[in-house]
Design an enzyme around this catalytic site. Structure first.
Site, PDB file in Angstrom:
ATOM      1  N   HIS A  62       4.719   5.659  11.685  1.00  0.00           N
ATOM      2  CA  HIS A  62       4.245   5.544  10.294  1.00  0.00           C
ATOM      3  C   HIS A  62       3.283   6.721  10.059  1.00  0.00           C
ATOM      4  O   HIS A  62       2.078   6.552   9.974  1.00  0.00           O
ATOM      5  CB  HIS A  62       3.536   4.205  10.137  1.00  0.00           C
ATOM      6  CG  HIS A  62       3.282   3.778   8.715  1.00  0.00           C
ATOM      7  ND1 HIS A  62       3.475   4.600   7.620  1.00  0.00           N
ATOM      8  CD2 HIS A  62       2.835   2.591   8.219  1.00  0.00           C
ATOM      9  CE1 HIS A  62       3.152   3.934   6.516  1.00  0.00           C
ATOM     10  NE2 HIS A  62       2.766   2.718   6.852  1.00  0.00           N
ATOM     11  N   ARG A  70       0.792  -1.223   0.000  1.00  0.00           N
ATOM     12  CA  ARG A  70       0.000   0.000   0.000  1.00  0.00           C
ATOM     13  C   ARG A  70       0.830   1.282   0.000  1.00  0.00           C
ATOM     14  O   ARG A  70       0.596   2.197  -0.790  1.00  0.00           O
ATOM     15  CB  ARG A  70      -0.897   0.083   1.259  1.00  0.00           C
ATOM     16  CG  ARG A  70      -2.242  -0.532   1.104  1.00  0.00           C
ATOM     17  CD  ARG A  70      -2.668  -1.085   2.423  1.00  0.00           C
ATOM     18  NE  ARG A  70      -1.701  -2.093   2.784  1.00  0.00           N
ATOM     19  CZ  ARG A  70      -1.733  -3.353   2.337  1.00  0.00           C
ATOM     20  NH1 ARG A  70      -2.710  -3.741   1.590  1.00  0.00           N
ATOM     21  NH2 ARG A  70      -0.788  -4.227   2.646  1.00  0.00           N
ATOM     22  N   THR A  71       1.788   1.348   0.919  1.00  0.00           N
ATOM     23  CA  THR A  71       2.460   2.636   1.097  1.00  0.00           C
ATOM     24  C   THR A  71       3.264   2.990  -0.153  1.00  0.00           C
ATOM     25  O   THR A  71       3.152   4.101  -0.685  1.00  0.00           O
ATOM     26  CB  THR A  71       3.367   2.586   2.341  1.00  0.00           C
ATOM     27  OG1 THR A  71       2.600   2.062   3.421  1.00  0.00           O
ATOM     28  CG2 THR A  71       3.868   3.963   2.707  1.00  0.00           C
ATOM     29  N   LYS A 106      25.899  -3.145  -0.570  1.00  0.00           N
ATOM     30  CA  LYS A 106      27.361  -3.003  -0.592  1.00  0.00           C
ATOM     31  C   LYS A 106      27.838  -2.203   0.614  1.00  0.00           C
ATOM     32  O   LYS A 106      29.010  -1.865   0.709  1.00  0.00           O
ATOM     33  CB  LYS A 106      27.787  -2.277  -1.876  1.00  0.00           C
ATOM     34  CG  LYS A 106      27.326  -2.950  -3.153  1.00  0.00           C
ATOM     35  CD  LYS A 106      27.636  -2.034  -4.347  1.00  0.00           C
ATOM     36  CE  LYS A 106      26.804  -2.392  -5.546  1.00  0.00           C
ATOM     37  NZ  LYS A 106      26.746  -1.286  -6.512  1.00  0.00           N
ATOM     38  N   ARG A 165      11.050   3.891   3.512  1.00  0.00           N
ATOM     39  CA  ARG A 165      10.675   2.898   4.530  1.00  0.00           C
ATOM     40  C   ARG A 165      11.910   2.088   4.895  1.00  0.00           C
ATOM     41  O   ARG A 165      12.673   1.687   4.015  1.00  0.00           O
ATOM     42  CB  ARG A 165       9.595   1.959   4.019  1.00  0.00           C
ATOM     43  CG  ARG A 165       9.408   0.757   4.935  1.00  0.00           C
ATOM     44  CD  ARG A 165       8.197  -0.040   4.632  1.00  0.00           C
ATOM     45  NE  ARG A 165       6.994   0.705   4.941  1.00  0.00           N
ATOM     46  CZ  ARG A 165       5.771   0.165   4.921  1.00  0.00           C
ATOM     47  NH1 ARG A 165       5.619  -1.103   4.607  1.00  0.00           N
ATOM     48  NH2 ARG A 165       4.713   0.886   5.210  1.00  0.00           N
TER      49      ARG A 165
END
Ligand code: CP
Length: 362
Positions: free
Chosen positions: A129, A51-52, A80, A101
């Protein structure tokens, strides 16, 4: 640079304005279809999302802008060993705004400090959030009609649930909000949210393990998933995962006006039969999230153009490298060059918290 790391970075007036813009976008989408023409959103997702990430992508596309980015750490140079700060500096060369995120708490804040473009926290570990909360507030405003005078039940994983922590913070600024915390003992709301948000704001709340007992009193029921990815002990997860399953039977004594919410994804905690109940709001909630993200992108890009500066808190109240953050999920545990910065959140009781993840200093 103005970023959004925590929902409390926005005033109630600013949230009201975002809701107003989101409602206008819903009513007049064509008016907004070229507002971000020529602008680019970078989506840096170090943790899975449906969703986000995709609602941010859809939001930017519906504003006429473009999107670039990655959807897993393994396809980025994080593999890396590139730091979050360096990644944010790089993306400042390629994009106009970042949505990030991360499983590491405080990572978007580190990115915001390094970037020269706005950074939006799209979820950091079990911490917060904020854009989910913005969508949640629009959902309540549209589906219940008010943001004051509500009894809101939170059910499920209240310990690691970043959506819950952000949402309770946001609700603490509205009038006459009563909170019912429904969870197993092992997944109760962290004490810091209880003491520093609920108690500090004189909010009425109670804790229970019984969903059935709580349901009749609620205006809003916010179900959450028991999150496997936050458990160290898989046996404990298996024991707790089906603690609460909302079924039509359990809604028999609920208010007719109840709004049933869930940030999603759902696993087993709401029966699919509930989807047909007119009180089920969770798919609309995901849609409203997109509109609030559109409103937020517009606001932050406008402020970046106006070169609006942001100080998230006073640097007078911080101490540097006097304490070490012991939260293994804090971004300071992986980005070795970061100073351990704590700020005083309660002078009377001498409480210091990590500026990245809010873990209390030992
Ligand atoms: N609600 C939410 O954050 O969903 P995703 O994890 O799919 O983005």
């Amino acid at each position: 640079m103005r970023s959004l790391i925590d929902v409390l970075d926005l005033t109630v007036n600013e949230i009201d304005e975002l809701i107003e813009v989101a409602n206008d976008i819903i009513a007049n989408p064509d008016k907004y279809s070229e507002k971000c023409k020529g602008k680019k959103l970078a989506t840096l997702f170090y943790e899975p999302s449906t969703r986000t990430r995709l609602s941010f992508t859809a939001a930017m596309m519906e504003l006429g802008g473009n999107v670039l980015g990655f959807s897993e750490a393994s396809s980025s140079s994080a593999m890396k060993g590139e730091s979050v700060a360096d990644t944010a500096k790089m993306l400042s060369c390629y994009a106009d705004i970042i949505a990030m995120r991360s499983p590491k708490e405080g990572a978007p804040f580190v990115a915001a400090k390094a970037a020269t473009i706005p950074v939006i926290n799209a979820g950091d570990g079990g911490h917060c959030h904020p854009t989910q909360t913005l969508g949640d507030l629009l959902t309540i405003k549209r589906e219940v009609g008010r943001l004051n005078n509500l009894t809101v039940g939170f059910c499920g994983d209240l310990k690691y649930g970043r959506t819950v922590h952000s949402f309770i913070n946001a609700l603490s600024r509205y009038e006459n909000i009563k909170i019912v915390l429904i969870s197993p003992e092992e997944l109760k709301l962290p004490n810091y949210v209880k003491y520093e948000v609920l108690d500090k704001n004189n909010m009425e709340y109670r804790e229970t393990t019984s969903l059935e007992e709580a349901i009749p009193t609620l205006d809003v029921l916010y179900m959450t998933r028991i999150q496997q990815e936050r458990f160290v002990d898989i046996d404990e997860y298996n024991r707790l995962k089906d603690s609460y399953i909302l079924t039509l039977d359990k809604l028999a004594n609920a208010k007719k006006s109840l709004a049933i919410m869930h940030p999603l994804p759902r696993v087993n905690e709401i029966s699919v039969k509930v989807d047909e109940d007119e009180r089920a709001c969770y798919f609309k909630q995901a849609l409203y999230g997109k509109y609030m993200r559109m409103a937020l992108i517009l606001k932050l890009l406008k402020e970046a153009e106006d070169k609006k500066k942001e100080e998230r808190f006073s640097l007078d109240d911080v101490v540097i490298n006097q304490y070490i953050c012991t939260n293994p999920r804090c971004i300071t545990s992986t980005e070795q060059e970061l100073d351990h910065i704590f700020r005083c959140v309660d002078k009377e009781h001498n409480i210091f918290r990590c500026i990245y993840c809010e873990k209390r200093a030992n």
